[in-house]
Scaffold this active site. Structure first.
Site, PDB file in Angstrom:
ATOM      1  N   CYS A   1       0.831  -1.210   0.000  1.00  8.89           N
ATOM      2  CA  CYS A   1       0.000   0.000   0.000  1.00  8.89           C
ATOM      3  C   CYS A   1       0.863   1.256   0.000  1.00  8.89           C
ATOM      4  O   CYS A   1       0.550   2.252  -0.661  1.00  8.89           O
ATOM      5  CB  CYS A   1      -0.929   0.019   1.213  1.00  8.89           C
ATOM      6  SG  CYS A   1      -2.047  -1.394   1.273  1.00  8.89           S
TER       7      CYS A   1
ATOM      8  N   ARG B   1      -7.877  -4.520  -3.140  1.00 14.84           N
ATOM      9  CA  ARG B   1      -7.458  -3.339  -3.914  1.00 14.84           C
ATOM     10  C   ARG B   1      -8.462  -3.127  -5.048  1.00 14.84           C
ATOM     11  O   ARG B   1      -8.266  -3.606  -6.163  1.00 14.84           O
ATOM     12  CB  ARG B   1      -6.043  -3.550  -4.466  1.00 14.84           C
ATOM     13  CG  ARG B   1      -5.025  -3.774  -3.373  1.00 14.84           C
ATOM     14  CD  ARG B   1      -3.614  -3.973  -3.890  1.00 14.84           C
ATOM     15  NE  ARG B   1      -2.813  -4.600  -2.865  1.00 14.84           N
ATOM     16  CZ  ARG B   1      -2.274  -3.973  -1.814  1.00 14.84           C
ATOM     17  NH1 ARG B   1      -2.421  -2.671  -1.687  1.00 14.84           N
ATOM     18  NH2 ARG B   1      -1.586  -4.627  -0.908  1.00 14.84           N
TER      19      ARG B   1
END
Ligand code: BEZ
Length: 236
Positions: A53, A136
């Site tokens: 991330c 995601r």
């Protein structure tokens, strides 16, 4: 209490973007109303203070101006609280140097979604992957608030941000020129035009009488220069 059906529902391409109000690192937002007239990418990440991330946020931050030039705003989300978001983004700016990127400031809003209200509305939590983290997810939403494309990646796989940018440009080009875009299309490549009837007769298409190159009656392309595409997509 939301029903199981609502919790597991997922918006689809062509649907209106589900509405929500949320607290973000840039203040409160009313989505998608605040983004009317702009393209927006609403995306989720699994968790703050995690490495994949972090690499993604640095990359998105480095491309924020490029997306803005293509009329596209960015909005992030994870199932973390506001103070976690703020501390993580500060740490990224002050401490992380990665692939030539450093001092990266994330200026776009990052939604706090501890309650999973937004994540559930958008089908971002996919329980067989993880019950408490969003996957995601990437939602491409047009200026009228319609979902135009969706991409999901699992927790372990960082996104390809060139592809996200390509999708934003290709969707706008398709709208502006009433065309479709073939595999791996980039501005300047030939585009696909509609079926016989809407774009000339089958005979004229095959005889080369129309402004197009037909490989077969069902597969016709035409040229649109990179400059023409970018003049429609990029802000002046
Ligand atoms: C990461 O961003 O590195 C990550 C987050 C959640 C699970 C696995 C990896």
């Amino acid at each position: 209490m939301e029903s199981q059906q609502e919790i597991t529902s997922m918006p689809r391409i062509g649907d209106k973007a589900p509405e929500f109000q949320a607290v973000t690192t840039q203040g409160d937002i009313n989505f998608p109303a605040d983004y009317k007239g702009d393209w927006v990418i609403l995306f989720s990440h699994p968790a703050d203070f995690t490495p994949v991330c972090t690499s993604e946020f640095m990359t998105f931050a480095s491309m924020e101006d490029k997306f803005a030039e293509a009329n596209c705003k960015l909005v992030g989300l994870s199932i973390d609280g506001l103070y976690s978001h703020i501390a993580w983004l500060r740490s990224i700016k002050e401490k992380i140097e990665y692939k030539g990127m450093k001092n990266m400031e994330v200026k776009f809003p990052l939604i706090e979604d501890i309650t999973m209200n937004v994540a559930n509305k958008y089908g971002m939590v996919q329980p067989n992957e993880d019950t408490t983290k969003a996957v995601r997810a990437v939602f491409f939403i047009d200026p009228k608030g319609i979902i135009r494309a969706i991409i999901y990646y699992p927790l372990s796989l960082g996104r390809n941000f060139d592809e996200l940018y390509r999708v934003v440009v290709a969707l706008q080009a398709a709208d502006a020129f009433d065309v479709a875009t073939p595999a791996d299309w980039r501005p300047g490549d030939d585009v696909i035009i509609g079926p016989a009837g809407s774009c000339g007769t089958a005979e004229n298409r095959m005889e080369g009488k129309e402004d197009m190159d037909c490989k077969e009656w069902y597969f016709c392309t035409k040229k649109i220069s990179k400059e023409e595409v970018l003049s429609k997509v990029l802000k002046k």
